[in-house]
Design an enzyme around this catalytic site. Structure first.
Site, PDB file in Angstrom:
ATOM      1  N   ARG A  75      11.496 -21.272  40.495  1.00  0.00           N
ATOM      2  CA  ARG A  75      11.181 -22.667  40.158  1.00  0.00           C
ATOM      3  C   ARG A  75      11.798 -23.083  38.829  1.00  0.00           C
ATOM      4  NH1 ARG A  75       4.826 -21.904  40.426  1.00  0.00           N
ATOM      5  NH2 ARG A  75       5.536 -20.407  38.882  1.00  0.00           N
ATOM      6  N   LYS A 179       5.491  -4.177  46.916  1.00  0.00           N
ATOM      7  CA  LYS A 179       4.046  -3.978  46.956  1.00  0.00           C
ATOM      8  C   LYS A 179       3.391  -4.975  46.013  1.00  0.00           C
ATOM      9  CE  LYS A 179       3.236  -1.206  43.028  1.00  0.00           C
ATOM     10  NZ  LYS A 179       2.533  -0.355  42.215  1.00  0.00           N
ATOM     11  N   HIS A 209       9.404   2.167  45.686  1.00  0.00           N
ATOM     12  CA  HIS A 209      10.540   2.752  44.958  1.00  0.00           C
ATOM     13  C   HIS A 209      10.295   4.223  44.618  1.00  0.00           C
ATOM     14  CE1 HIS A 209       7.981   1.688  41.526  1.00  0.00           C
ATOM     15  NE2 HIS A 209       8.565   2.674  40.931  1.00  0.00           N
ATOM     16  N   LYS A 213      13.021   8.109  44.568  1.00  0.00           N
ATOM     17  CA  LYS A 213      13.298   9.023  43.463  1.00  0.00           C
ATOM     18  C   LYS A 213      13.882  10.304  44.027  1.00  0.00           C
ATOM     19  CE  LYS A 213       9.559   7.229  40.596  1.00  0.00           C
ATOM     20  NZ  LYS A 213      10.020   6.929  39.264  1.00  0.00           N
ATOM     21  N   GLU A 247       0.367   8.016  33.753  1.00  0.00           N
ATOM     22  CA  GLU A 247       1.148   7.170  32.848  1.00  0.00           C
ATOM     23  C   GLU A 247       0.535   7.205  31.461  1.00  0.00           C
ATOM     24  OE1 GLU A 247       2.184   3.182  34.292  1.00  0.00           O
ATOM     25  OE2 GLU A 247       1.165   3.786  36.117  1.00  0.00           O
ATOM     26  N   ASP A 266      -3.122  -0.277  43.131  1.00  0.00           N
ATOM     27  CA  ASP A 266      -1.828  -0.211  42.456  1.00  0.00           C
ATOM     28  C   ASP A 266      -1.079   1.074  42.782  1.00  0.00           C
ATOM     29  OD1 ASP A 266       0.132  -1.184  40.577  1.00  0.00           O
ATOM     30  OD2 ASP A 266      -0.581   0.337  39.162  1.00  0.00           O
ATOM     31  N   HIS A 271       2.117   4.643  46.505  1.00  0.00           N
ATOM     32  CA  HIS A 271       2.841   5.826  46.026  1.00  0.00           C
ATOM     33  C   HIS A 271       2.110   7.138  46.314  1.00  0.00           C
ATOM     34  CE1 HIS A 271       4.958   2.675  44.100  1.00  0.00           C
ATOM     35  NE2 HIS A 271       4.185   2.575  43.044  1.00  0.00           N
ATOM     36  N   LYS A 371      -3.796   5.326  34.009  1.00  0.00           N
ATOM     37  CA  LYS A 371      -3.052   4.729  32.895  1.00  0.00           C
ATOM     38  C   LYS A 371      -3.607   5.240  31.573  1.00  0.00           C
ATOM     39  CE  LYS A 371      -1.403   0.404  34.871  1.00  0.00           C
ATOM     40  NZ  LYS A 371       0.010   0.783  34.736  1.00  0.00           N
ATOM     41  N   LYS A 376       3.044  11.327  30.355  1.00  0.00           N
ATOM     42  CA  LYS A 376       3.617  10.719  31.560  1.00  0.00           C
ATOM     43  C   LYS A 376       4.083  11.863  32.447  1.00  0.00           C
ATOM     44  CE  LYS A 376       7.119   7.352  33.006  1.00  0.00           C
ATOM     45  NZ  LYS A 376       6.332   6.748  34.064  1.00  0.00           N
TER      46      LYS A 376
HETATM   47  P1  NDP Z   1       6.168 -12.140  37.740  1.00  0.00           P
HETATM   48  O1  NDP Z   1       4.759 -12.494  37.460  1.00  0.00           O
HETATM   49  O2  NDP Z   1       7.069 -11.898  36.575  1.00  0.00           O
HETATM   50  O3  NDP Z   1       6.719 -13.295  38.679  1.00  0.00           O
HETATM   51  C1  NDP Z   1       8.055 -13.417  39.119  1.00  0.00           C
HETATM   52  C2  NDP Z   1       8.424 -14.892  39.160  1.00  0.00           C
HETATM   53  O4  NDP Z   1       7.658 -15.537  40.152  1.00  0.00           O
HETATM   54  C3  NDP Z   1       8.126 -15.626  37.877  1.00  0.00           C
HETATM   55  O5  NDP Z   1       9.206 -15.517  36.975  1.00  0.00           O
HETATM   56  C4  NDP Z   1       7.910 -17.032  38.343  1.00  0.00           C
HETATM   57  O6  NDP Z   1       9.165 -17.669  38.495  1.00  0.00           O
HETATM   58  C5  NDP Z   1       7.333 -16.861  39.715  1.00  0.00           C
HETATM   59  N1  NDP Z   1       5.877 -17.001  39.684  1.00  0.00           N
HETATM   60  C6  NDP Z   1       5.005 -16.442  38.835  1.00  0.00           C
HETATM   61  N2  NDP Z   1       3.747 -16.806  39.119  1.00  0.00           N
HETATM   62  C7  NDP Z   1       3.818 -17.615  40.182  1.00  0.00           C
HETATM   63  C8  NDP Z   1       2.880 -18.308  40.967  1.00  0.00           C
HETATM   64  N3  NDP Z   1       1.579 -18.218  40.710  1.00  0.00           N
HETATM   65  N4  NDP Z   1       3.302 -19.035  42.002  1.00  0.00           N
HETATM   66  C9  NDP Z   1       4.610 -19.119  42.280  1.00  0.00           C
HETATM   67  N5  NDP Z   1       5.557 -18.488  41.568  1.00  0.00           N
HETATM   68  C10 NDP Z   1       5.179 -17.751  40.534  1.00  0.00           C
HETATM   69  O7  NDP Z   1       6.151 -10.905  38.724  1.00  0.00           O
HETATM   70  P2  NDP Z   1       6.925  -9.537  38.631  1.00  0.00           P
HETATM   71  O8  NDP Z   1       8.353  -9.804  38.437  1.00  0.00           O
HETATM   72  O9  NDP Z   1       6.219  -8.642  37.691  1.00  0.00           O
HETATM   73  O10 NDP Z   1       6.654  -8.926  40.083  1.00  0.00           O
HETATM   74  C11 NDP Z   1       7.215  -9.471  41.259  1.00  0.00           C
HETATM   75  C12 NDP Z   1       6.661  -8.734  42.441  1.00  0.00           C
HETATM   76  O11 NDP Z   1       7.020  -7.377  42.360  1.00  0.00           O
HETATM   77  C13 NDP Z   1       5.143  -8.766  42.524  1.00  0.00           C
HETATM   78  O12 NDP Z   1       4.762  -8.823  43.852  1.00  0.00           O
HETATM   79  C14 NDP Z   1       4.736  -7.448  41.917  1.00  0.00           C
HETATM   80  O13 NDP Z   1       3.504  -7.016  42.434  1.00  0.00           O
HETATM   81  C15 NDP Z   1       5.867  -6.561  42.378  1.00  0.00           C
HETATM   82  N6  NDP Z   1       6.090  -5.431  41.504  1.00  0.00           N
HETATM   83  C16 NDP Z   1       6.390  -5.618  40.185  1.00  0.00           C
HETATM   84  C17 NDP Z   1       6.636  -4.535  39.373  1.00  0.00           C
HETATM   85  C18 NDP Z   1       7.016  -4.708  37.928  1.00  0.00           C
HETATM   86  O14 NDP Z   1       7.275  -3.695  37.281  1.00  0.00           O
HETATM   87  N7  NDP Z   1       7.071  -5.913  37.399  1.00  0.00           N
HETATM   88  C19 NDP Z   1       6.563  -3.149  39.890  1.00  0.00           C
HETATM   89  C20 NDP Z   1       6.284  -3.078  41.302  1.00  0.00           C
HETATM   90  C21 NDP Z   1       6.056  -4.177  42.060  1.00  0.00           C
HETATM   91  P3  NDP Z   1       9.308 -19.263  38.494  1.00  0.00           P
HETATM   92  O15 NDP Z   1       8.179 -19.830  37.719  1.00  0.00           O
HETATM   93  O16 NDP Z   1      10.636 -19.478  37.841  1.00  0.00           O
HETATM   94  O17 NDP Z   1       9.287 -19.626  39.916  1.00  0.00           O
END
Ligand code: NDP
Length: 519
Positions: A75, A179, A209, A213, A247, A266, A271, A371, A376
């Protein structure tokens, strides 16, 4: 770069070169077909820390197809240039930036602002993808990576379908889901139904992921490419199995997600269950995605349901309190930003479970994860039974340790067998000795693929071996959901206690024995 100009070709695949000796390279699978990778949630944490760096590293090593486009979609109202700058800074932060490699990749990055819930957004995306196909030779192959919060998955999948982007024919269309796959059995089924409205199971890639590994993959090769282990790999010789993923970090900035998830959703639903399946599964008849995933699903089907009234017997839950990490004071979970001051979210769990089949009857499997712990560490320990009759007991006393096979996933990448050996000298004294094979040292300077590089490559190649299949997702939720319900029903009879532990410790005292079994 002028808007219509095609970027230069991606350099030839360095990894495809035959290694000394002339055989085919085993470092990388064949180069994938040209394609476009669309990253939804491109402005987010996962995209910046994992997906973009993994794509960049694949590019640097010549593993990406010649015809490639990466389209960020979210967005945030960015231009192509703003997205490229965002990606460049992410790589810089990761300490990965090489100017020449970046200069070749940057022109292949694009950005499409889009509201996930608006069907018009995906229609505009479809037009953009067609234009990129024509310009960059990406062959109509599309990989849609859902790196958004899970609340958006169903809408996005529907809108992609409505815009005709799930259709295959001219090229492939695959959807990659991170996930969590639901938060219980019911929501996992609802998400799956939404995905399946337009995508077939072969088009859906549910990422774990952990499975990508190197050492995790090695478990299968160790078990099934070596004859010595199979005769021992059963209840006659194995006393217990412990799988741990610990962790040192606390919840950090991810409290918004973690408060609704906790350690069971989580780590255990995904995993930990995968580690369990790799140790417990039967040999598949073939090394292909369906055969391997069939055998994993059979393990989950054989899990003995918990007795919800006696959860304390098999489950220790904990939450970290204030403590110390790296020589400095560390906050407790309830002091972390975004966490409720009276939160009862568990950040640690030690679970004992049983696989009710012929091979494993009576062998406890311990799964431990948490956690803010001392180290780790991701490790699997297979503890064998003690010798049936000890010739040395009258000399050495009772304390003769059992053999243990230790699979280190992090830190290091090694397999060790702990045995008993004679201490040199005139007296008969035993000492524990370890036979250790270190994959990294043995194969230096070969570079193993990072887990996200591997999953991205497998998605492009269409290999689902390392991805979750829906039946297994449902079996694991079916196993865990009654436990979660009991844990989360405030004050419910039989709910397990939430034990405190200090940040930087080994977890609650109640699980100390299980943790000690790892060392
Ligand atoms: P984020 O919270 O950083 O969200 C990613 C993007 O989604 C944001 O930059 C935003 O982009 C958009 N967003 C955030 N909140 C909302 C909302 N309520 N409604 C619509 N769009 C939204 O998530 P992550 O990047 O941390 O994670 C992404 C996915 O990957 C999740 O499902 C998470 O569970 C999974 N995941 C994440 C890991 C990690 O290390 N971060 C590890 C494993 C899995 P914009 O506003 O520009 O649209």
């Amino acid at each position: 770069m002028s808007p219509g100009a095609a970027p230069g070709p991606v350099p030839p695949a360095a990894f495809e070169a035959a290694p000394p000796g002339g055989g085919p390279s085993c470092l990388l699978p064949p180069r994938p077909a040209p394609c476009t990778v669309v990253i939804f949630g491109a402005s987010g944490d996962l995209a910046a820390r994992m997906i973009l760096p993994a794509l960049y590293d694949l590019h640097r090593h010549g593993a990406l197809p010649g015809g490639l486009a990466v389209v960020g979609a979210a967005r945030t109202p960015w231009s192509d240039e703003a997205f490229r700058e965002h990606a460049r800074r992410a790589l810089e932060r990761a300490g990965r930036l090489d100017q020449d490699a970046w200069a070749a990749l940057a022109p292949r990055l694009f950005y499409q602002p889009l509201d996930y819930a608006d069907p018009g957004g995906c229609a505009a995306l479809a037009a953009r993808l067609d234009e990129l196909d024509a310009r960059l030779g990406t062959g109509g192959n599309r990989l849609f990576y859902l790196a958004t919060p899970p609340t958006v998955y169903a809408d996005l999948a529907r809108n992609l379908g409505a815009a005709g982007l799930a259709r295959q024919g001219r090229g492939f269309s695959r959807i990659v889901v991170e996930k969590p796959f639901g938060r219980d059995l019911g929501s996992a089924r609802a998400l799956d139904a939404a995905l399946h409205e337009h995508f077939a199971e072969q088009q859906i890639f549910r990422i774990d992921h952990y499975l990508a590994k190197e050492t995790v993959q090695n478990i299968l090769l160790l078990r099934f490419a070596n004859a010595v282990f199979e005769p021992l790999w059963n209840r006659r010789y194995v006393e217990s199995v412990t799988c741990a993923a610990m962790e040192t970090l606390g919840v950090g900035h991810r409290a918004g997600y973690y408060e609704h998830s906790g350690v069971l959703r989580d780590m255990f639903q995904n995993h930990m269950m995968q580690l369990l399946a790799l140790v417990a599964m039967e040999p598949p008849p073939a090394f292909d995605a369906e055969a391997v995933r069939d055998e994993k699903a059979k393990v989950y089907r054989a899990l003995r349901p918990f007795d919800p009234d006696r959860l304390d017997a098999d489950l220790v839950l904990g939450q970290y309190g204030p403590g110390a990490a790296g020589g400095a004071a560390a906050p407790g979970y309830r002091q972390e930003p975004g966490v409720a001051p009276d939160s009862t979210t568990p950040t640690f769990a030690a679970m004992r479970l049983w696989v009710d089949n012929w091979r494993w009857q009576g062998v406890p499997f311990h799964l431990v994860s948490g956690k803010a712990l001392r180290e780790k560490l991701t490790r699997i320990v297979v503890r064998f039974r003690e010798v049936p009759h000890s010739l040395f007991r009258h000399i050495l006393g009772e304390d003769i340790g059992a053999n243990r096979l230790i699979l280190d996933i992090h830190p290091g990448n090694a397999v060790s067998l702990a045995v008993q050996a004679k201490l040199p000298g005139a007296r008969l004294c035993l000492q524990p000795a370890t036979m250790r094979f270190d994959f990294d040292a043995a194969h230096a300077p070969a570079r193993a693929l990072d887990a996200y590089e591997k999953v991205l490559l497998d998605c492009m190649l269409g290999d689902q071996m390392l991805f979750w299949r829906q039946d297994a997702v449902e079996q694991c939720w079916g196993f865990l959901t009654p436990v979660l319900e009991r844990c989360e029903a405030c004050g419910a009879q039989g709910a397990p206690a939430l034990h405190g532990y200090a940040a930087g410790s080994w977890g609650p005292a109640a699980s100390l024995e299980t943790v000690q079994g790892l060392f």
